[in-house]
Design a protein around this motif. Structure first.
Motif, short mmCIF file in Angstrom:
data_model
loop_
_atom_site.label_atom_id
_atom_site.label_comp_id
_atom_site.label_asym_id
_atom_site.label_seq_id
_atom_site.Cartn_x
_atom_site.Cartn_y
_atom_site.Cartn_z
N PHE A 267 0.82 -1.22 0.00
CA PHE A 267 0.00 0.00 0.00
C PHE A 267 0.85 1.26 0.00
O PHE A 267 0.36 2.35 -0.29
CB PHE A 267 -0.94 0.02 1.20
N LEU A 275 -2.76 7.81 2.36
CA LEU A 275 -2.63 6.85 3.46
C LEU A 275 -2.82 7.55 4.81
O LEU A 275 -3.56 7.07 5.67
CB LEU A 275 -1.26 6.18 3.42
N PHE A 325 -7.81 0.96 2.71
CA PHE A 325 -6.71 1.15 1.75
C PHE A 325 -7.06 0.53 0.40
O PHE A 325 -6.75 1.08 -0.66
CB PHE A 325 -5.41 0.55 2.30
#
Lengths: 720, 344
Positions: A267, A275, A325
């Protein structure tokens, strides 16, 4: 003296409200006790958590002190006949509660009167508190409240219990149908039971701690300690400090603990902005970074319980974050199917403001306005790339149509910038140009507060100013300027942003011109037909920006209030020059010559004001009427003024003020030897004309009469 | 971890457990409303029942359709149609939060092992003229329930208020079963064969085809026509209800005429408008200038119905009128014509 305790037990109070309300409640109790002459001997403290607001007052008098006062009754001649008390005397004695024999006599200017010493018994604290506290609780301000019984009884959430005690005794009070007692409640999960409070004071704090409810300070300390400890398990890592987030989690928990969770390093390909937003704004997690501030694939969650021995909670949080995510990645990929340049047309379906039309229309206006702006500053010597601004303005709002911004609205602008960086924006665009466009889009909402930084590039600055000016112009033209606490479109914040951006980029932009152009961009639009016919647009904006600039000069730059007033009196159209003038005046403060000049200007202002109200008409100056001191002042003023104006024209305000200071001996001499308000009308008028000339001749920097000279201020030479 | 439990609840067991739990606490178990709604709140069991003074407790499953949220079945967390379990407690008992927490236990969630927070989240529906104050209930970072104290509905201040609990069933099931995609949720497990039917087996085609319809194929012109027809019909009924009070000649039978007036049908029409608006919106067919106006049109219907409904509930027929109605007998009553505003 007994200790007092009030605890309002409530269903979960929004975290954002707790700190302010805790302060308010403490203040209310403090004022109530003071007003009722029940001031506590110690400092009032608070203990609050999501489910309670508590106030502890140590050493509250059990009762108000008795008050003795002397009251006056009927005159002695009426009260006694032949040495015997009349009914008037008896009535007075009854009223005062004393025997007739104990009545006293006072002599006043009007003669002799009866009088009595009356002692008013102080009421017990318990009685006063049970009567007055419910009113205080009901008066607490909440940004948003509700009712659950009668529509008139409002609180932030339903009140479920009350504790009100003086030492071990319950203070019998009632609020919104709940009667106070001596039973509190513990942590919802860890100690889900009624808790007997033995007495007010530290015993209350102790029983709550046993019931797994910590004070705000303890919670913050516990969270910080555990954040540190959890982060230490990863080499060279640290948690990203975030005061707002910390305050939030402190007020979301009664007994906090921290867990470290992980996410798939894959990610990390997503932009850090995305994020961190997901972690901080949506999940209330702290981010973990390495020593170079690079994000690490971990997060820290603050729990409202005492731990997670089996890792069940960590597993849950990791699962949620993974889904979030994944969503973000899915949105990112979906968004790439339609590049930003296709989306400009889509903005026709996104409302900007109901009367000002769509974001498409806004885009066209901002494009025009930013073109005018960039041309204008280019002509005044600022290196700027109009092509970059034009393209950035065209794409700036397109990210509002993306999935990512629909999901994470706080990332507007940033997402547009990130997408612009990876997309083809136009044929044959060199990479450096694309990056410049991307950066301008990325920054164009900046600065979002006085603490936030301004756009990094001139192009970003121009776009940011044009975007905000368009909003402000439209709203003012509709007659929707902010009033009092009402500012739903955050126009003040946006105007502050314009001031800060112009100031820090030192842009030669006149506010009058900017808002004239911004208004012009609305010409012949559908919005224009909705514009107010009664609002003086230019004047309203001038006043609005004067306030904003005043705020900026005082609060952001730290100039003294009198310097700010003096400088703003000479105009504020050009922000950069206004700040330069304020700097020059501040630097000159402390120079004896300059301060003396300021005193003289104050005098001049007063004289001219009086003359004006007296209806004196100022005539053209006649040098033939001059006495010696007048002639000397006039002779020196002319060259000094010429030099002063030339220096001002070059922006050398400090040097201009140094020049002005040279006038001091002649000004002093003038006021020593010349009587301005001379009996001879022609002399008087001529002298007033001379002073008027002086006042007007030096008004470009500041109105010096506004400068306040403190006598005790140390006299130093001006700082160089 | 949840996987350590031998058999977490299937989707249908979860529904059954919750329904049983609330039935045991005195709720009427209603069935899903059979007109498309965007949220369980819009079903008449909430929208109309929260109005007026009469206490009520109800729980029902409600599939909720939000055309713009469709993702062709490709997104593991997003759905065009999701399932809510909706509970209305009117008025809310003092221990409503505690009862709610017990319901988590009924799903097999042992609270002592979890992280629970009530985080501020207020709810507002401009289309319904409704709003409330409350929380999102967070369990280990997952929003599992929307907890709202209704304050206003259809523009009417509520007295008493109601507590509304809305469980997001897909999320809860995915959490209990520890799966990352909604489509992997076990919907049912055959007790004999152990054969598993997943959420995807049951609903994937639904998600795909309705996404295609809502985003690509719904005919904008016809959807607008539908909208206008439903709106006109609904308005006609509202006008008819308003006309009842005006007609002086009918004043003796007024209460009875009011009672039998089909406001419930008017509300169905309002719901259809709302759904058609959502389709048009997903289709990108509503321009900026229209949008605010169309929402206001639907709200006008909702507010009109809410006001009329409150009036209808207050104005119960007297005993004499009831008697008269019985004497006249039902068949004759059926032949009675509705006010002209509606039949035209």
């Amino acid at each position: 003296m007994p200790d007092f305790l009030l605890e309002i037990g409530c269903e979960e109070i929004p975290a954002r409200m707790i700190d302010a309300t805790s302060l308010e409640l403490r203040e209310r109790v403090h004022k109530l006790l003071e007003r009722e002459r029940l001031s506590p001997t110690g400092t009032i403290s608070a203990l609050d958590s999501p489910r309670r607001l508590a106030v502890l007052a140590p050493g509250v008098p059990a009762a108000q002190p008795d008050v003795t006062e002397q009251i006056t009754g009927p005159s002695a001649s009426i009260a006694f006949k032949d040495g015997q008390p009349t009914p008037a005397a008896q009535a007075f004695a009854r009223k005062a509660g004393v025997e007739v024999a104990h009545l006293e006599r006072v002599t006043t200017a009007k003669g002799e009167y009866l009088s009595a010493r009356v002692t008013k018994k102080g009421r017990p604290a318990c009685e006063i508190l049970s009567e007055m506290l419910p009113k205080e609780v009901a008066s607490i301000y909440w940004p948003k409240n509700m009712y659950w019984r009668k529509p008139t009884e409002k609180f932030v959430r339903p009140v479920r219990w009350l504790v009100a005690m003086l030492d071990g005794e319950v203070v019998p009070l009632e609020f919104d149908g709940v009667r106070a007692g001596d039973k509190s409640r513990g942590h919802r999960i860890l100690a889900d039971r009624q808790v007997q409070v033995p007495r007010a004071g530290s015993a209350y704090v102790d029983v709550l701690r046993q019931a797994k409810v910590l004070s705000r300070g303890e919670r913050e300390q516990q969270i910080r300690k555990q954040l540190d400890a959890a982060t230490r398990t990863i080499p060279a890592a640290r948690w990203r400090e975030d005061k707002t987030l910390l305050d939030t989690v402190v007020n979301l928990t009664e007994f906090p603990s921290v867990i470290l969770g992980n996410f798939d390093p894959e990610f990390l390909e997503l932009p850090e902005e995305v994020l961190v937003t997901v972690m901080r704004d949506h999940q209330k997690y702290f981010a973990v970074e390495d020593s170079q501030h690079k994000l690490l694939p971990h997060f820290l969650a603050v729990l409202n319980t005492d731990g997670d021995p089996q890792g069940v909670i960590r597993h849950g949080h990791e699962r949620v974050l993974r889904a979030r995510f994944n969503d973000a990645r899915f949105f990112w990929q979906t968004d790439q199917k339609h590049p930003l340049r296709e989306r400009t047309q889509w903005l026709k379906h996104v409302t900007f403001q109901k009367d000002l039309g769509s974001y498409y229309e806004k885009t066209i206006r901002v494009q025009r306005l930013s073109s005018w702006l960039s041309e204008s500053i280019r002509q005044r010597g600022i290196a700027v790339r109009p092509g970059v601004i034009h393209k950035a303005a065209c794409l700036a709002k397109t990210d509002l149509t993306t999935e990512l911004v629909k999901e994470f609205t706080e990332l507007q602008g940033i997402v547009g910038g990130l997408y612009a960086k990876v997309q083809e924006l136009d044929h044959d665009l060199p990479e450096s140009t694309r990056f410049a466009i991307a950066n301008a889009i990325y920054d164009h909402y900046k600065p979002e507060s006085m603490e936030d930084s301004v756009p990094r590039t001139v192009e970003g600055a121009v776009l940011s100013i044009a975007d905000k000016a368009d909003t402000i112009a439209g709203m003012f033209a509709l007659g929707l300027q902010p009033t009092g606490s009402k500012d739903p479109f955050a126009l003040r914040r946006q105007a502050n942003g314009i001031v800060k951006t112009i100031a820090e980029h030192k842009l030669p932009i006149g506010l009058g011109q900017l808002f004239g152009d911004a208004r012009e961009a609305y010409r012949d639009s559908a919005a224009e037909r909705k514009f107010s016919q009664t609002v003086d647009y230019a004047a309203a904006l001038r006043n609005f920006f004067r306030e904003r600039l005043e705020f900026y000069l005082k609060d952001a730059c730290g100039f003294r209030y009198d310097v700010v007033n003096a400088v703003l009196a000479s105009g504020h159209d050009d922000i950069v020059q206004t700040i330069a003038r304020a700097e020059a005046v501040s630097r000159m403060r402390g120079s004896t010559d300059f301060e003396s000049i300021c005193v003289a200007f104050k005098r001049i202002a007063n004289i001219l004001r009086q003359a004006n109200t007296g209806g004196v008409v100022i005539v053209p100056l006649n040098a033939d009427l001059f006495s010696q001191p007048e002639r000397e002042l006039d002779d020196h003023m002319r060259p000094i003024n010429a030099k002063f104006l030339r220096l001002c024209g070059q922006g050398q305000y400090f040097e201009a003020l140094v020049e002005l200071s040279k006038l001091r001996p002649y000004v002093d001499q003038f006021f020593d030897k010349v009587l301005v308000m001379a009996p001879e009308e022609n002399l008087k008028r001529n002298r007033l004309a001379l002073l008027e000339m002086m006042k007007n001749g030096f008004s470009q920097v500041a109105d010096f009469s506004e400068i306040v000279i403190d006598s005790k201020e140390s006299k130093e030479s001006p700082k160089q | 971890m949840n996987s350590s439990k031998p058999n977490p609840l299937t989707f249908q067991e979860l529904i059954l457990r919750l329904q049983t739990f609330w039935a045991e606490r005195g709720c009427v178990l209603q069935q899903p409303y059979d007109v498309e709604v965007g949220a369980g709140t819009m079903a008449p069991e909430t929208f109309l029942r929260v109005l007026g003074p009469k206490p009520y407790k109800v729980a029902y499953l409600q599939p909720s359709r939000r055309p713009a949220d469709g993702r062709y079945g490709e997104n593991p967390n997003r759905l065009y149609k999701h399932m809510q379990l909706q509970v209305i407690l009117k008025p809310p008992p003092d221990n409503v939060q505690e009862i709610y927490l017990e319901s988590l236990g009924a799903m097999g969630i042992e609270l002592r092992q979890h992280d629970l927070k009530f985080e501020e989240d207020n709810w507002e529906s401009p289309t319904l003229g409704a709003w409330g104050i409350g929380w999102q209930v967070m369990l280990d970072g997952l929003e599992i329930t929307q907890f709202t104290y209704f304050q206003q509905c259809g523009g009417v201040d509520l007295g008493p208020i109601s507590a509304e609990l809305t469980y997001g069933l897909e999320r809860i099931a995915a959490f209990l079963q520890d799966v990352d995609s909604i489509y992997d949720i076990v919907w049912a497990r055959d007790p004999e064969t152990g054969q598993v039917t997943t959420y995807g087996d049951v609903r994937l085609a639904d998600e795909l085809q309705f996404s295609v319809y809502n985003f690509e194929l719904a005919d904008v012109g016809r959807a607008w026509k539908h909208f206008e027809l439903c709106e006109a019909e609904c308005k006609g009924l509202l006008d008819g209800y308003a006309a009842l009070s005006q007609e002086k000649s009918a004043s003796d039978g007024l209460a009875r005429n009011k009672k039998r007036f089909p406001l419930l049908a008017a509300y169905d029409l309002c719901l259809k408008c709302s759904h058609l608006f959502n389709i048009l919106d997903a289709r990108g067919a509503i321009s900026v200038t229209e949008r605010v106006g169309v929402i206001a049109r639907v709200r006008a219907l909702a507010v009109g119905i809410a006001k009329a409904w409150v009036d209808q509930q207050q104005d119960q027929p007297t005993a004499a009128e009831e008697e008269e109605a019985v004497v006249q007998r039902a068949p004759k009553a059926k032949r009675e014509k509705l006010p002209s505003a509606v039949s035209s």
